[in-house]
Design an enzyme around this catalytic site. Structure first.
Site, PDB file in Angstrom:
ATOM      1  N   GLY A   1     -13.380 -35.771 -50.313  1.00 26.49           N
ATOM      2  CA  GLY A   1     -12.336 -35.631 -51.495  1.00 26.49           C
ATOM      3  C   GLY A   1     -10.532 -35.001 -50.944  1.00 26.49           C
TER       4      GLY A   1
ATOM      5  CD  GLN B   1      -7.744 -30.082 -50.836  1.00 19.61           C
ATOM      6  OE1 GLN B   1      -7.897 -30.597 -50.787  1.00 19.61           O
ATOM      7  NE2 GLN B   1      -8.850 -29.355 -49.112  1.00 19.61           N
TER       8      GLN B   1
ATOM      9  CB  CYS C   1     -13.030 -27.033 -50.294  1.00 17.22           C
ATOM     10  SG  CYS C   1     -11.223 -26.520 -49.874  1.00 17.22           S
ATOM     11  CG  LEU C   2     -11.342 -32.093 -46.497  1.00 14.98           C
ATOM     12  CD1 LEU C   2     -10.508 -33.105 -45.996  1.00 14.98           C
ATOM     13  CD2 LEU C   2     -11.805 -32.012 -45.339  1.00 14.98           C
TER      14      LEU C   2
ATOM     15  CG  HIS D   1     -13.894 -29.046 -54.988  1.00 15.79           C
ATOM     16  ND1 HIS D   1     -14.469 -28.128 -54.595  1.00 15.79           N
ATOM     17  CD2 HIS D   1     -13.345 -29.751 -53.923  1.00 15.79           C
ATOM     18  CE1 HIS D   1     -13.771 -28.004 -53.164  1.00 15.79           C
ATOM     19  NE2 HIS D   1     -13.371 -28.791 -53.079  1.00 15.79           N
ATOM     20  CD  GLU D   2     -11.344 -33.385 -54.398  1.00 12.97           C
ATOM     21  OE1 GLU D   2      -9.711 -32.189 -54.260  1.00 12.97           O
ATOM     22  OE2 GLU D   2     -12.343 -33.015 -53.577  1.00 12.97           O
TER      23      GLU D   2
ATOM     24  CG  HIS E   1      -8.136 -28.124 -54.007  1.00  7.37           C
ATOM     25  ND1 HIS E   1      -7.820 -27.733 -53.767  1.00  7.37           N
ATOM     26  CD2 HIS E   1      -9.151 -29.596 -53.775  1.00  7.37           C
ATOM     27  CE1 HIS E   1      -8.795 -27.468 -52.555  1.00  7.37           C
ATOM     28  NE2 HIS E   1      -9.879 -28.066 -52.806  1.00  7.37           N
TER      29      HIS E   1
END
Ligand code: GNR
Ligand code: NI
Length: 170
Positions: free
Chosen positions: A46, A51, A92-93, A134-135, A138
């Site tokens: 994702g 981000q 997480c990226l 999670h997304e 963000h």
């Protein structure tokens, strides 16, 4: 298509709150395509626009094993189906090489707009439900380390600053 730089914790820009998308036009579609390329290249499941330093309510995901089932979530929202939460190990990226268990709702109903500007609804559980939560965090400027103790979070921040130089844009 273009690969976009990903902001890393503790960059302040990850704390911005994203604004709704008014219209799904070609500019939005180009961003979606660039985000998908960036997500696949980084081997994530994702990616939220936050981000890549774009503060609009846009998310791309692909939780399939084959990695050929892209999902586009524009102006997404969800409701929990039941109270039950389940912990799952998250990465997480924007927080490379760090993983921790986070409790999330087990089942949710998602409402969003797709790449063609059409509204859709989706019931999700397991990893998909987890990833959606999670997304969407963000887009509110929330990171999964915010669910950890302040001490742990501080330790992660120190580690990131040491090992990963933040992307300099300004
Ligand atoms: O690649 C990712 N893996 C992942 C694993 C468990 C729960 C959430 C995620 S999302 C993450 C990619 C990312 O940082 N999305 O914002
Ligand atoms: Ni993330």
């Amino acid at each position: 298509m273009a690969k976009l730089p990903i902001l890393t914790f503790p960059d302040d820009r990850l704390r911005n709150r994203a604004a709704p998308v008014e219209q799904v036009d070609d500019e939005v579609r180009t961003l979606v395509d660039d985000m998908l390329e960036t997500m696949y290249e980084a081997r994530g499941i994702g990616l939220a626009a936050t981000q890549v330093d774009v503060h609009r309510r846009i998310v791309v995901m692909d939780v399939s094993e084959s990695g050929n089932e892209p999902l586009v979530l524009i102006n997404p929202s969800y409701v929990a189906l039941g109270e039950e939460k389940e912990p799952l190990s998250e990465g997480c990226l924007s927080i490379p090489e760090y993983y921790a268990e986070v409790p999330r709702y087990l089942r949710i109903r998602l409402n969003a707009t797709n790449r063609d500007g059409e509204d859709y609804e989706l019931e999700a559980d397991d990893l998909l439900a987890h990833c959606i939560q999670h997304e969407l965090d963000h887009l509110e400027g929330v990171l999964f380390v915010d669910y950890l103790s302040p001490l742990k979070r501080e330790r992660v921040a120190k580690k990131m600053q040491k090992h990963h130089k933040p992307v300099q844009n300004a």
